[in-house]
Design a protein around this motif. Structure first.
Motif, PDB file in Angstrom:
ATOM      1  N   GLY A   1       0.712  -1.400   0.192  1.00 19.31           N
ATOM      2  CA  GLY A   1      -0.315  -0.047   0.162  1.00 19.31           C
ATOM      3  C   GLY A   1       0.664   0.964  -0.158  1.00 19.31           C
ATOM      4  N   ASP A   2       0.391   2.429   0.958  1.00 20.10           N
ATOM      5  CA  ASP A   2       0.804   3.854   0.958  1.00 20.10           C
ATOM      6  C   ASP A   2       2.396   4.133   1.489  1.00 20.10           C
ATOM      7  N   VAL A   3       2.798   2.792   2.484  1.00 23.37           N
ATOM      8  CA  VAL A   3       3.966   1.912   2.812  1.00 23.37           C
ATOM      9  C   VAL A   3       4.690   1.974   1.769  1.00 23.37           C
ATOM     10  N   GLN A   4       4.772   1.769   0.688  1.00 27.42           N
ATOM     11  CA  GLN A   4       5.956   1.845  -0.354  1.00 27.42           C
ATOM     12  C   GLN A   4       6.198   2.696  -0.155  1.00 27.42           C
ATOM     13  N   ARG A   5       5.543   3.886  -0.223  1.00 26.16           N
ATOM     14  CA  ARG A   5       6.288   5.116  -1.185  1.00 26.16           C
ATOM     15  C   ARG A   5       7.513   5.829  -0.614  1.00 26.16           C
TER      16      ARG A   5
ATOM     17  N   GLY B   1      10.634  -1.131   7.712  1.00 27.48           N
ATOM     18  CA  GLY B   1      10.841  -2.357   8.434  1.00 27.48           C
ATOM     19  C   GLY B   1       9.261  -2.588   8.780  1.00 27.48           C
ATOM     20  N   ARG B   2       9.047  -1.046   9.946  1.00 28.01           N
ATOM     21  CA  ARG B   2       7.962  -1.428  11.302  1.00 28.01           C
ATOM     22  C   ARG B   2       6.677  -1.894  10.240  1.00 28.01           C
ATOM     23  N   PRO B   3       6.099  -1.596   9.610  1.00 26.74           N
ATOM     24  CA  PRO B   3       4.871  -1.990   9.560  1.00 26.74           C
ATOM     25  C   PRO B   3       5.010  -3.452   8.143  1.00 26.74           C
ATOM     26  N   THR B   4       6.273  -3.214   7.433  1.00 28.98           N
ATOM     27  CA  THR B   4       6.152  -4.530   6.202  1.00 28.98           C
ATOM     28  C   THR B   4       6.920  -5.758   6.760  1.00 28.98           C
ATOM     29  N   TRP B   5       7.446  -5.379   8.108  1.00 32.56           N
ATOM     30  CA  TRP B   5       8.314  -6.966   8.454  1.00 32.56           C
ATOM     31  C   TRP B   5       7.771  -7.344  10.220  1.00 32.56           C
ATOM     32  N   GLY B   6       7.224  -5.960  10.657  1.00 30.46           N
ATOM     33  CA  GLY B   6       7.014  -6.072  12.297  1.00 30.46           C
ATOM     34  C   GLY B   6       8.164  -5.624  12.948  1.00 30.46           C
ATOM     35  N   VAL B   7       9.187  -5.317  12.716  1.00 28.93           N
ATOM     36  CA  VAL B   7      10.380  -4.661  13.282  1.00 28.93           C
ATOM     37  C   VAL B   7      11.036  -3.662  13.050  1.00 28.93           C
ATOM     38  N   TYR B   8      11.752  -2.535  13.785  1.00 31.13           N
ATOM     39  CA  TYR B   8      12.118  -1.960  12.986  1.00 31.13           C
ATOM     40  C   TYR B   8      13.575  -2.894  12.505  1.00 31.13           C
TER      41      TYR B   8
END
Length: 237
Positions: A35-39, A99-106
Motif C-alpha cells: 500500500g502507501d507504506v511503499q512510498r 521495515g516496521r509496518p512491513t516486517w513487524g520490526v524496526y
C-alpha cells in the motif's frame, strides 16, 4: 567549482528531489502488497544508492592515493567517506521506518541490514582514525588502507539479498515494478545524486584547505603541496 555552478547544482538537486517526491506521493500508485507504506522507497532507495556511490568514490580515491600521494586525493577520500556515512545512516533509518509496518520490526539481523551496519561502523572507524592520527602523511596512508579494506563489504551489501535468504527484497528493476513508479524513483535518484555531488564538492574544498593549512610553510603557494614537502622546505613549489 565556481559559485554559479555550485548553487545552480543545489537548486537543480532540490528541484528534482521535490518533483520526485511529489510524484512518488501524489502520482505513483500504491504498492499492491504494502500500500502507501511503499512510498518511502522514493527516499530510502536513492539514499542507499548515493551512499554506495560515495563509498565507492572513497575506495577509488584511497587506491589512487597509494599509487600517487596527493592531498587532493586524500581530501576527496575524506569528503566522500563523510557524505557516504551520512547518507548511509539516513538510508538505514528510513529503512527501519519502512521495515516496521512491513516486517513487524524496526531491525532484524537480516544479511542486508547486518552487512550494512558493519559497513557504517567501518566508515565511522575510518573517520575516527583520521581524527586521532596527527601526522598528515601517516593519517592519509593509514586511512587509505582502512578505506580499501572497508570497501570489501560494498559488494557484500549489494549482493547479500541474492546470496542469502533475506527479509529484504531483491533489488527491483523497471521490469519488475509498475512503470508509473519508475519515473518518480529516477527523478528522486538524480536529485539525490546532484545534492550528493554538491555536498561532496563543498566538503572536498574544506578538507583540502585544512590539509594545505596543516602542511604549508609560511611562504608556500596554494596548490597541491607534494607529500614530502611538508618536511622539506626546498621541495615546496
Amino acid at each position: 567549482m565556481n559559485k554559479f555552478i555550485k548553487w545552480g547544482l543545489l537548486v537543480l538537486a532540490l528541484g528534482l528531489l521535490g518533483a520526485g517526491w511529489w510524484l512518488g506521493l501524489a502520482w505513483a500508485p500504491p504498492d499492491r502488497e504494502m500500500g502507501d507504506v511503499q512510498r518511502i522507497m522514493y527516499v530510502h532507495v536513492p539514499l542507499q544508492w548515493m551512499a554506495m556511490l560515495a563509498m565507492f568514490i572513497n575506495f577509488v580515491a584511497a587506491v589512487a592515493y597509494l599509487f600517487k600521494a596527493s592531498w587532493k586525493l586524500d581530501s576527496a577520500a575524506e569528503a566522500s567517506a563523510e557524505i557516504g556515512l551520512v547518507l548511509g545512516t539516513a538510508g538505514m533509518i528510513t529503512g527501519a521506518i519502512w521495515g516496521r509496518p512491513t516486517w513487524g520490526v524496526y531491525w532484524s539481523w537480516d544479511p542486508r541490514l547486518t552487512s550494512e551496519a558493519i559497513m557504517l561502523v567501518t566508515y565511522t572507524g575510518y573517520l575516527v582514525l583520521r581524527r586521532f592520527v596527527e601526522d598528515p602523511e601517516k593519517r592519509a596512508t593509514w586511512s587509505a588502507v582502512v578505506a580499501i579494506i572497508g570497501a570489501i563489504n560494498l559488494p557484500i551489501v549489494w549482493f547479500s539479498v541474492r546470496w542469502w535468504r533475506s527479509l529484504h527484497q531483491v533489488q527491483s528493476s523497471p521490469r519488475t515494478v509498475d512503470p508509473e513508479m519508475v519515473l518518480p524513483l529516477r527523478v528522486s535518484a538524480f536529485g539525490m545524486l546532484f545534492i550528493t555531488l554538491f555536498f561532496m564538492a563543498v566538503r572536498y574544498r574544506q578538507a583540502l584547505a585544512e590539509r594545505q593549512a596543516e602542511v604549508a610553510l609560511p611562504d608556500a603557494l596554494p596548490g597541491d603541496v607534494p607529500m614530502s614537502a611538508s618536511h622539506n622546505p626546498s621541495k615546496v613549489a
